[in-house]
Design a protein around this motif. Structure first.
Motif, PDB file in Angstrom:
ATOM      1  N   HIS A 173      25.211 -55.978  -5.088  1.00  0.00           N
ATOM      2  CA  HIS A 173      24.342 -56.914  -5.805  1.00  0.00           C
ATOM      3  C   HIS A 173      23.539 -57.769  -4.830  1.00  0.00           C
ATOM      4  N   VAL A 174      24.246 -58.343  -3.841  1.00  0.00           N
ATOM      5  CA  VAL A 174      23.541 -59.181  -2.857  1.00  0.00           C
ATOM      6  C   VAL A 174      22.545 -58.319  -2.083  1.00  0.00           C
ATOM      7  N   GLY A 175      22.963 -57.076  -1.751  1.00  0.00           N
ATOM      8  CA  GLY A 175      22.064 -56.163  -1.041  1.00  0.00           C
ATOM      9  C   GLY A 175      20.807 -55.889  -1.856  1.00  0.00           C
ATOM     10  N   ALA A 176      20.988 -55.668  -3.163  1.00  0.00           N
ATOM     11  CA  ALA A 176      19.835 -55.402  -4.037  1.00  0.00           C
ATOM     12  C   ALA A 176      18.883 -56.590  -4.039  1.00  0.00           C
ATOM     13  N   LYS A 234      18.502 -58.565  -1.653  1.00  0.00           N
ATOM     14  CA  LYS A 234      17.876 -58.638  -0.334  1.00  0.00           C
ATOM     15  C   LYS A 234      16.880 -57.496  -0.132  1.00  0.00           C
ATOM     16  N   GLY A 235      16.677 -56.708  -1.178  1.00  0.00           N
ATOM     17  CA  GLY A 235      15.673 -55.650  -1.109  1.00  0.00           C
ATOM     18  C   GLY A 235      16.214 -54.316  -0.614  1.00  0.00           C
ATOM     19  N   MET A 236      17.519 -54.115  -0.674  1.00  0.00           N
ATOM     20  CA  MET A 236      18.094 -52.843  -0.220  1.00  0.00           C
ATOM     21  C   MET A 236      18.353 -51.934  -1.412  1.00  0.00           C
ATOM     22  N   SER A 237      18.347 -50.645  -1.167  1.00  0.00           N
ATOM     23  CA  SER A 237      18.682 -49.711  -2.245  1.00  0.00           C
ATOM     24  C   SER A 237      20.202 -49.689  -2.410  1.00  0.00           C
ATOM     25  N   ASN A 238      20.637 -49.136  -3.520  1.00  0.00           N
ATOM     26  CA  ASN A 238      22.076 -49.074  -3.803  1.00  0.00           C
ATOM     27  C   ASN A 238      22.812 -48.298  -2.703  1.00  0.00           C
ATOM     28  N   THR A 239      22.218 -47.175  -2.296  1.00  0.00           N
ATOM     29  CA  THR A 239      22.854 -46.338  -1.267  1.00  0.00           C
ATOM     30  C   THR A 239      22.982 -47.103   0.047  1.00  0.00           C
ATOM     31  N   GLY A 289      32.718 -63.488   1.884  1.00  0.00           N
ATOM     32  CA  GLY A 289      31.573 -64.400   1.937  1.00  0.00           C
ATOM     33  C   GLY A 289      30.795 -64.223   3.223  1.00  0.00           C
ATOM     34  N   LEU A 290      31.525 -63.976   4.299  1.00  0.00           N
ATOM     35  CA  LEU A 290      30.891 -63.766   5.599  1.00  0.00           C
ATOM     36  C   LEU A 290      30.194 -62.402   5.625  1.00  0.00           C
ATOM     37  N   ALA A 291      30.866 -61.389   5.059  1.00  0.00           N
ATOM     38  CA  ALA A 291      30.345 -60.014   5.112  1.00  0.00           C
ATOM     39  C   ALA A 291      28.965 -59.908   4.474  1.00  0.00           C
ATOM     40  N   GLN A 292      28.780 -60.565   3.328  1.00  0.00           N
ATOM     41  CA  GLN A 292      27.481 -60.452   2.652  1.00  0.00           C
ATOM     42  C   GLN A 292      26.337 -61.001   3.503  1.00  0.00           C
ATOM     43  N   ALA A 293      26.674 -61.965   4.366  1.00  0.00           N
ATOM     44  CA  ALA A 293      25.627 -62.565   5.202  1.00  0.00           C
ATOM     45  C   ALA A 293      25.061 -61.551   6.197  1.00  0.00           C
ATOM     46  N   PHE A 294      25.875 -60.566   6.594  1.00  0.00           N
ATOM     47  CA  PHE A 294      25.430 -59.575   7.589  1.00  0.00           C
ATOM     48  C   PHE A 294      24.567 -58.470   6.968  1.00  0.00           C
ATOM     49  N   LEU A 295      24.560 -58.380   5.625  1.00  0.00           N
ATOM     50  CA  LEU A 295      23.789 -57.319   4.962  1.00  0.00           C
ATOM     51  C   LEU A 295      22.311 -57.410   5.317  1.00  0.00           C
ATOM     52  N   GLY A 296      21.692 -56.294   5.577  1.00  0.00           N
ATOM     53  CA  GLY A 296      20.261 -56.267   5.854  1.00  0.00           C
ATOM     54  C   GLY A 296      19.919 -56.646   7.280  1.00  0.00           C
ATOM     55  N   ALA A 307      13.370 -50.648  -5.392  1.00  0.00           N
ATOM     56  CA  ALA A 307      12.747 -51.480  -6.425  1.00  0.00           C
ATOM     57  C   ALA A 307      13.676 -51.698  -7.616  1.00  0.00           C
ATOM     58  N   SER A 308      14.416 -50.649  -7.995  1.00  0.00           N
ATOM     59  CA  SER A 308      15.249 -50.779  -9.196  1.00  0.00           C
ATOM     60  C   SER A 308      16.683 -51.184  -8.872  1.00  0.00           C
ATOM     61  N   ALA A 309      16.992 -51.394  -7.594  1.00  0.00           N
ATOM     62  CA  ALA A 309      18.386 -51.686  -7.212  1.00  0.00           C
ATOM     63  C   ALA A 309      18.954 -52.930  -7.916  1.00  0.00           C
ATOM     64  N   PRO A 310      18.199 -54.049  -7.991  1.00  0.00           N
ATOM     65  CA  PRO A 310      18.766 -55.213  -8.694  1.00  0.00           C
ATOM     66  C   PRO A 310      19.028 -54.931 -10.175  1.00  0.00           C
TER      67      PRO A 310
END
Lengths: 208, 468
Positions: free
Chosen positions: A96-99, A101-106, A141-148, B316-319
């Motif tokens: 969710h946090v990755g999404a 931040k503009g990341m794809s699910n994969t 909480g720390l791990a999500q900060a490193f995403l992206g 784009a659709s990830a969220p």
């Protein structure tokens, strides 16, 4: 580089921070100061979670107060406390946090699992957060900060509630990351960081 | 015993203090009296809020009090319940409280006293505003303030005491602290209203003890005419005016006794809450299963279904996908929704499938609407590159999409078979349901207000379908 010029913060009539001037460059900077000196407040200001009452904060010359969005794309922020949604898994939280931040699910899944594994949460990634202990939540909480792969990492007490061995794993990860990013953090375990190279920034309590 | 009362005193004072410091209470205390302007329509108004045998009760001081009391006890009691469950005292330091040696009965009684005191304060404000309204509605010589206040309070206070006791009761058991308690309150509220209506109408007279909200018994005692129908809530007056003595309806010994009885019942329920109290935390069995990573077959099927249906590689659709996946947690929900959607091909929408989909979606939608809303979580999520407004947008979009997919087969059936149009139903389920869940979740930071409001809407929708 994150540049603070004349930053002050007050809530109603209580002055928390007064005229802070400092530049945070690449590498790890540990913020020190007495309890209540305003370390967490300053981190929130640096993370664009709040606006300063006076002064400016800029990332590479661009104000993060006026235009926070561009800065947030390269920011990783772990506040002292997060009320995690307990009914989803840690990996779902990372996705969710990755999404956002503009990341794809994969991407978010792969990177999230890698970060969680590095912080020794890999085998618990699919567990609901409600099953996590205090220390596990702290690491999540720390791990999500490193995403992206953020260029600026702001961490408020990332090793609180951790045993010395786990704290060392976290420190290793943070300092490895600090070789290529601006890392600002607070810690109560400064004594256990003698093996690492870092800058210190001391905050004095604002005059009453 | 002194220790017990000491605890009651402490808990009631602390909880009352939290209520009094909250702006929510004062906002309600201001809005409530403003609302009384609409609760007490003039004789010339095009609507009435309480009609007896289809007629408008002739206004006098006691009728004004009766209208305020009845509307508060009947129509506003669900809102009072929402206020208590979603209000300033909803957050408790249970991790500490649950392991203290405090007597649970004392704690429950203290909490009930505080909640009751607050609701009574609001009721008193409403009654006093009734006096102010009577200055505009009645000739000066006919204003009798004590009649307005007594009638309103006799009807309203016991009802609110019972509402507060149900809140205390539902906070005592793990299964009732969430959606289970909301559903049970909703059922109790409907039963309370229905039993009184059934036993008092059509000319029958029953004991006021049966009427927890005090509305049917007070009306029955206020006139010598035989009552065929009573309508509570805005309706058009059709049969002129009926003269009643509302004060007489509430000043009889059986009625006063019944109201005291219900206050006594409320105290007993609060004490019972302390008696049956069970600490928070998941059951040992469930904890063991979760720790071992065990999941049911249905849950795994649901998980596979959701994973295969959602795209994974687009940024784009990830969220949107993340919100959909979380909304359908536990994943067994995905199977339920899929089955309901498929049933839409075979069963009528208006009477069966529509209400079923609405009811099933209320719980995951409202849970998800509050999942990311705690104060320090929003403090963190606002530092993410996706703007707060966009995050709400993704959340809403996810809910709309799930609701739309659930209704799609039924919509296809209605087009193919030329069944009655289901557009209003679709509007309700696909737009209103997600919008209400998202908006109230964001406003109150809990799932409760949205869940309860939507249950009320669902009940009306169900009845509208049943009535054709």
């Amino acid at each position: 580089m994150l540049e603070l010029s004349g930053v002050s913060k007050s809530y109603k009539k209580q002055i928390i921070l007064s005229d802070i001037n400092h530049g945070f460059g690449k590498g790890v900077t540990v913020m020190t100061g007495k309890s209540g000196a305003g370390k967490s407040t300053l981190l929130r200001l640096c993370a664009s979670a709040e606006k300063p009452s006076a002064g400016s904060i800029a990332w590479d010359g661009n104000s993060i107060v006026k235009t926070p969005r561009a800065f947030r794309k390269i920011l990783g922020y772990a506040p002292q406390q997060i009320d995690f949604p307990g009914d989803i898994s840690a990996l779902d939280f990372m996705r969710h946090v990755g999404a956002l931040k503009g990341m794809s699910n994969t991407e978010a899944s792969a990177q999230g699992l890698s970060i969680l594994s590095r912080l020794e949460l890999g085998i618990d990634a699919q567990k609901r957060i409600s099953m996590y202990s205090g220390g596990m939540r702290r690491r999540l909480g720390l791990a999500q900060a490193f995403l992206g792969a953020p260029q600026c990492l702001i961490l408020d007490e990332p090793t609180a509630e951790l045993d010395p061995d786990t704290a060392k794993i976290v420190h290793d990860f943070i300092f490895e990351f600090g070789q290529k990013a601006v890392v600002i953090m607070t810690t109560h375990l400064q004594g256990s960081m003698q093996d690492y190279y870092y800058s210190s920034f001391h905050i004095e309590s604002a005059p009453a | 015993m002194n220790l017990f009362w000491g605890q009651v005193n402490t808990f009631s004072r602390i909880q009352l203090g939290r209520h009094l410091r909250s702006p929510a209470l004062w906002i309600i205390a201001i809005i409530g009296p403003i609302l009384t302007r609409f609760i007490v329509p003039t004789q010339e108004s095009s609507y009435t809020v309480v009609s007896i045998n289809g007629a408008f009760p002739a206004l006098n001081s006691s009728v004004i009090g009766m209208e305020i009391g009845i509307i508060s006890a009947v129509m506003l009691s669900p809102l009072a319940y929402i206020f208590l469950r979603a209000g300033p005292t909803r957050i408790v330091p249970w991790q500490v409280e649950d392991v203290t040696p405090a007597r649970r009965m004392g704690q429950a009684l203290g909490n009930w006293l505080a909640d009751t005191a607050v609701l009574w304060l609001i009721m008193l404000c409403m009654a006093i505003s009734g006096i102010i309204i009577s200055l505009f509605r009645l000739p000066l010589g006919e204003i009798r303030p004590h009649e307005t206040v007594l009638t309103a309070l006799f009807i309203g206070l016991p009802a609110f005491a019972v509402i507060a006791s149900l809140r205390t009761l539902f906070a005592a058991r793990p299964g009732l602290r969430g959606a289970g308690g909301d559903v049970l309150f909703f059922i109790a509220w409907m039963i309370g209203l229905s039993i009184a209506a059934i036993t008092f109408l059509d000319g029958r007279i029953a004991s006021p003890l049966i009427d927890v909200f005090g509305y049917a018994a007070s009306i029955a005692g206020s006139t010598t005419e035989q009552i065929h129908s009573v309508s509570v809530g805005a309706s058009k007056s059709v049969n002129g005016v009926i003269e009643i003595d509302a004060l007489r309806g509430v000043m009889t010994a059986p009625y006063i006794g019944a109201r005291l009885f219900w206050i006594g019942v409320a105290v007993m329920i609060a004490l019972c809450a302390g008696f049956i109290f069970k600490p928070r935390g998941a059951s040992k069995k469930r904890r063991g299963q979760q720790a071992a990573g065990q999941r049911s077959k249905l849950s795994m099927m649901g998980s596979r279904l959701v994973n295969s249906a959602l795209p994974k590689k687009t940024k784009a659709s990830a969220p949107l996908c993340s919100n959909i996946s979380q909304t359908l947690t536990p994943k067994v929900l995905a199977i339920f929704v899929l089955c309901l959607a498929a049933a839409g091909v075979f069963f009528p929408f208006r009477t069966i499938i529509g209400p079923a989909i609405f009811l099933v979606l209320i719980f995951p939608f409202t849970t998800h609407s509050a999942r990311w809303q705690s104060q320090n979580l929003t403090g963190f999520t606002k530092t993410l590159p996706s703007e707060q407004a966009a995050q709400y947008g993704w959340r809403l979009g996810g809910l709309v999409l799930i609701a739309l997919l659930a209704c799609l087969p039924a919509f296809g059936r209605s087009v193919v078979t030329s069944s009655p149009p289901i557009f209003p139903d679709l509007l309700l389920i696909v737009i209103l349901l997600p919008l209400t869940a998202t908006a109230l979740g964001a406003l109150t930071r809990t799932a409760f207000a949205a869940r309860f409001s939507l249950l009320l809407v669902w009940y009306m929708y169900l009845n509208a379908g049943a009535l054709g």
